[in-house]
Write a protein that holds these residues in place. Structure first.
Motif, PDB file in Angstrom:
ATOM      1  N   SER A 159       4.545   9.422  16.441  1.00 21.05           N
ATOM      2  CA  SER A 159       5.081  10.214  17.695  1.00 21.05           C
ATOM      3  C   SER A 159       6.614   9.910  17.883  1.00 21.05           C
ATOM      4  N   PHE A 160       7.251   8.694  17.569  1.00 21.00           N
ATOM      5  CA  PHE A 160       8.548   8.593  17.819  1.00 21.00           C
ATOM      6  C   PHE A 160       9.392   8.352  16.594  1.00 21.00           C
ATOM      7  N   VAL A 161       8.564   7.711  15.671  1.00 22.53           N
ATOM      8  CA  VAL A 161       9.097   7.371  14.359  1.00 22.53           C
ATOM      9  C   VAL A 161       9.636   8.520  13.482  1.00 22.53           C
ATOM     10  N   HIS A 162       8.969   9.700  13.664  1.00 22.77           N
ATOM     11  CA  HIS A 162       9.142  10.793  12.986  1.00 22.77           C
ATOM     12  C   HIS A 162      10.292  11.615  13.449  1.00 22.77           C
ATOM     13  N   SER A 163      10.768  11.342  15.024  1.00 23.91           N
ATOM     14  CA  SER A 163      11.679  12.044  15.347  1.00 23.91           C
ATOM     15  C   SER A 163      13.170  11.546  14.733  1.00 23.91           C
ATOM     16  N   LEU A 164      13.195  10.331  13.851  1.00 25.79           N
ATOM     17  CA  LEU A 164      14.561   9.679  13.706  1.00 25.79           C
ATOM     18  C   LEU A 164      14.928  10.518  12.334  1.00 25.79           C
ATOM     19  N   SER A 208      13.036   9.814   8.729  1.00 26.14           N
ATOM     20  CA  SER A 208      12.014   8.399   8.721  1.00 26.14           C
ATOM     21  C   SER A 208      10.806   8.749   8.949  1.00 26.14           C
ATOM     22  N   ARG A 209       9.725   8.158   8.096  1.00 23.76           N
ATOM     23  CA  ARG A 209       8.384   8.657   8.087  1.00 23.76           C
ATOM     24  C   ARG A 209       7.573   7.316   7.950  1.00 23.76           C
ATOM     25  N   ILE A 210       6.634   7.246   8.828  1.00 30.91           N
ATOM     26  CA  ILE A 210       5.393   6.298   8.967  1.00 30.91           C
ATOM     27  C   ILE A 210       4.350   6.855   7.807  1.00 30.91           C
ATOM     28  N   THR A 211       3.871   5.983   6.941  1.00 31.38           N
ATOM     29  CA  THR A 211       2.902   6.507   6.003  1.00 31.38           C
ATOM     30  C   THR A 211       1.541   5.704   6.135  1.00 31.38           C
ATOM     31  N   THR A 268       0.854  -1.244   0.071  1.00 28.37           N
ATOM     32  CA  THR A 268      -0.013  -0.115  -0.029  1.00 28.37           C
ATOM     33  C   THR A 268       0.718   1.410  -0.171  1.00 28.37           C
ATOM     34  N   SER A 269       1.811   1.139   0.818  1.00 27.41           N
ATOM     35  CA  SER A 269       2.775   2.385   0.893  1.00 27.41           C
ATOM     36  C   SER A 269       3.441   2.458  -0.546  1.00 27.41           C
ATOM     37  N   TYR A 270       3.813   1.387  -1.089  1.00 27.34           N
ATOM     38  CA  TYR A 270       4.378   1.821  -2.454  1.00 27.34           C
ATOM     39  C   TYR A 270       3.595   2.316  -3.456  1.00 27.34           C
ATOM     40  N   LEU A 271       2.423   1.726  -3.286  1.00 29.34           N
ATOM     41  CA  LEU A 271       1.375   2.451  -4.496  1.00 29.34           C
ATOM     42  C   LEU A 271       1.372   3.887  -4.228  1.00 29.34           C
ATOM     43  N   ILE A 276      12.772   7.649   4.483  1.00 22.60           N
ATOM     44  CA  ILE A 276      12.707   6.294   4.571  1.00 22.60           C
ATOM     45  C   ILE A 276      11.249   6.137   5.013  1.00 22.60           C
ATOM     46  N   TYR A 277      10.610   5.950   3.984  1.00 19.35           N
ATOM     47  CA  TYR A 277       9.176   5.349   4.246  1.00 19.35           C
ATOM     48  C   TYR A 277       8.916   3.842   4.969  1.00 19.35           C
ATOM     49  N   GLN A 278       7.984   3.797   5.929  1.00 16.71           N
ATOM     50  CA  GLN A 278       7.322   2.276   6.282  1.00 16.71           C
ATOM     51  C   GLN A 278       6.106   2.429   6.554  1.00 16.71           C
ATOM     52  N   GLY A 279       5.119   1.466   5.782  1.00 16.50           N
ATOM     53  CA  GLY A 279       3.964   1.375   6.083  1.00 16.50           C
ATOM     54  C   GLY A 279       3.564   1.429   7.586  1.00 16.50           C
ATOM     55  N   SER A 280       2.462   1.877   7.818  1.00 23.22           N
ATOM     56  CA  SER A 280       2.116   1.904   9.056  1.00 23.22           C
ATOM     57  C   SER A 280       1.368   0.581   9.476  1.00 23.22           C
ATOM     58  N   GLY A 281       1.423   0.175  10.666  1.00 26.45           N
ATOM     59  CA  GLY A 281       0.503  -0.994  11.284  1.00 26.45           C
ATOM     60  C   GLY A 281      -0.880  -0.476  11.930  1.00 26.45           C
ATOM     61  N   TYR A 282      -1.027  -0.786  12.920  1.00 28.40           N
ATOM     62  CA  TYR A 282      -1.934  -0.273  13.493  1.00 28.40           C
ATOM     63  C   TYR A 282      -1.935   0.862  14.322  1.00 28.40           C
ATOM     64  N   THR A 283      -2.624   2.166  13.678  1.00 24.73           N
ATOM     65  CA  THR A 283      -2.141   3.498  14.397  1.00 24.73           C
ATOM     66  C   THR A 283      -3.598   4.337  14.583  1.00 24.73           C
ATOM     67  N   SER A 284      -4.811   3.554  14.371  1.00 25.24           N
ATOM     68  CA  SER A 284      -5.881   4.122  14.696  1.00 25.24           C
ATOM     69  C   SER A 284      -6.116   4.740  16.152  1.00 25.24           C
ATOM     70  N   ASP A 285      -5.394   3.849  17.154  1.00 22.13           N
ATOM     71  CA  ASP A 285      -5.079   4.438  18.370  1.00 22.13           C
ATOM     72  C   ASP A 285      -3.862   4.879  18.650  1.00 22.13           C
ATOM     73  N   PRO A 286      -3.672   6.242  18.720  1.00 23.48           N
ATOM     74  CA  PRO A 286      -2.336   6.743  19.155  1.00 23.48           C
ATOM     75  C   PRO A 286      -1.679   6.175  20.305  1.00 23.48           C
ATOM     76  N   GLU A 287      -2.351   5.690  21.088  1.00 25.19           N
ATOM     77  CA  GLU A 287      -1.824   5.345  22.429  1.00 25.19           C
ATOM     78  C   GLU A 287      -1.453   3.862  22.349  1.00 25.19           C
ATOM     79  N   TYR A 288      -1.829   2.945  21.399  1.00 30.39           N
ATOM     80  CA  TYR A 288      -1.634   1.683  21.012  1.00 30.39           C
ATOM     81  C   TYR A 288      -0.067   1.336  21.111  1.00 30.39           C
TER      82      TYR A 288
END
Length: 374
Positions: A254-259, A266-269, A136-139, A236-248
């Protein structure tokens, strides 16, 4: 203060090794004293301050959770600036384990590395396993022509060479058909950690194991640092896992984008897209690919294939059926009894519906109710 020291990197061709020295109190969290990465191209010209990024990112959270610091001789200045932000983001995400204020990193020298002319590209790259998230991230980023990074030592253990070769061949065929570069990386970045002790010490505080909650979201993109620097990849993109709940407890923005290091971030997509949303998106866009696409979602089969029997495979099979796709055409084995067996096991309580697994099944249920033709 207790610390984990990252030694000067030793480079032979495409292999990088660093010695790791931990204070006595921290040694139980490590299973080796050498962190190594094998790349598929020489990295001898990469600066030391970039070469240490993978080791620092894997080991720093271990030190921080134990109230210790990371020490290193030479470090990229951009990376050094990002580490206090990364520590603060981890602390905000997991306040119950990152309880002590520590100096995130101590170093002898921080350097700004000027990119060569070849490194002035604004191109991007992405982590790619061939699964639902990465496809999905690639597309979504296909128009950028992102380079692909596939990691050995992540979900498939280092000893399974045949399975790795099958995965690599599949991703190589995909990259060739798409006309994008492929980089393969092999590392002991998981095996150097003693998850037994880390999980025993910290799982109660974070609600999940160390790998899923803390390590993979930053550890995987960090492995790409030398190649990303040498090729001038901006993201560097990485496809997100379960991010609907930001506290999961997972790889959260919140931390991946700090890198970041050098000019790379680094970015979560696709944050907020559910897994079923992604399957629907893929179904509507599979025709974009020149060749048939195999979806790889299984982490339990050491051959590199989908076992089609684990809970994740069965959810993916059902999700594909809901979207009108024959799972047999994209890498799964489904017969006339598959759907009935999934239902039987659910009714008998033989499939876990705890925690996030319940969300995944409810996501499937909601999508099926939306589809009048199912």
């Amino acid at each position: 203060m207790d610390s984990i020291h990252i030694g000067e990197p030793e480079v032979v061709g495409s292999r990088v090794e660093v010695d790791v020295t931990a204070s006595r109190r921290l040694r139980r969290f490590l299973s080796d004293d050498t962190f190594w990465v094998d790349y598929d191209e020489p990295v001898e010209q990469c600066p030391d301050g970039i070469l240490v990024v993978p080791a620092v990112v894997t080991l720093a959270p271990v030190a921080w959770a134990a109230g210790a610091t990371i020490t290193v001789d030479e470090i990229d200045s951009t990376f050094a600036e990002s580490l206090p932000e990364l520590f603060s983001a981890y602390q905000e995400q997991y306040p119950s384990i990152f309880t002590e204020e520590v100096e995130p990193v101590q170093y002898s020298q921080a350097c700004d590395y000027e990119p060569s002319q070849e490194q002035l590209s604004t191109s991007s790259a992405m982590l790619f396993s061939g699964g639902v998230d990465s496809l999905t991230s690639y597309l979504k980023h296909r128009d950028e022509g992102p380079a692909l990074f596939t990691i050995h030592g992540s979900d498939l253990s280092l000893e399974y060479d045949k399975g790795w070769q099958r995965i690599r061949d599949s991703v190589a065929a995909f990259s060739e058909s798409e006309g994008v570069p492929l980089h393969t990386v092999k590392s002991n970045f998981r095996e150097i950690l003693s998850y037994l002790f880390l999980d025993h010490k910290f799982t109660t505080g974070i609600g999940r194991g160390w790998w899923g909650a803390i390590h993979y979201g930053t550890g995987l993109p960090a492995l790409c640092a030398p190649i990303a620097h040498m090729n001038g990849y901006e993201f560097i993109y990485q496809g997100s896992g379960y991010t609907s709940d930001p506290e999961y407890p997972t790889a959260q923005p919140s931390f991946v984008h700090s890198l970041r290091w050098g000019k790379t971030k680094s970015r979560i997509t696709e944050v907020g897209m559910s897994r079923q949303d992604k399957l629907g998106f893929l179904t509507n866009n599979l025709q974009e690919f020149n060749d048939s696409v195999m979806i790889r979602s299984c982490y339990t089969d050491d051959t590199g294939r989908n076992c089609s029997e684990c809970a994740k495979c069965r959810r993916t099979i059902l999700g594909l059926c809901i979207e009108g796709v024959n799972p047999n055409t994209v890498g799964y084995n489904m017969d006339s009894d598959t759907l009935a067996s999934i239902r039987r096991d659910l009714e008998r309580g033989e499939m876990s519906l705890e925690g996030i697994r319940l969300y995944f099944w409810q996501d499937l249920q909601n999508r099926a109710q939306e589809r009048e033709d199912v």
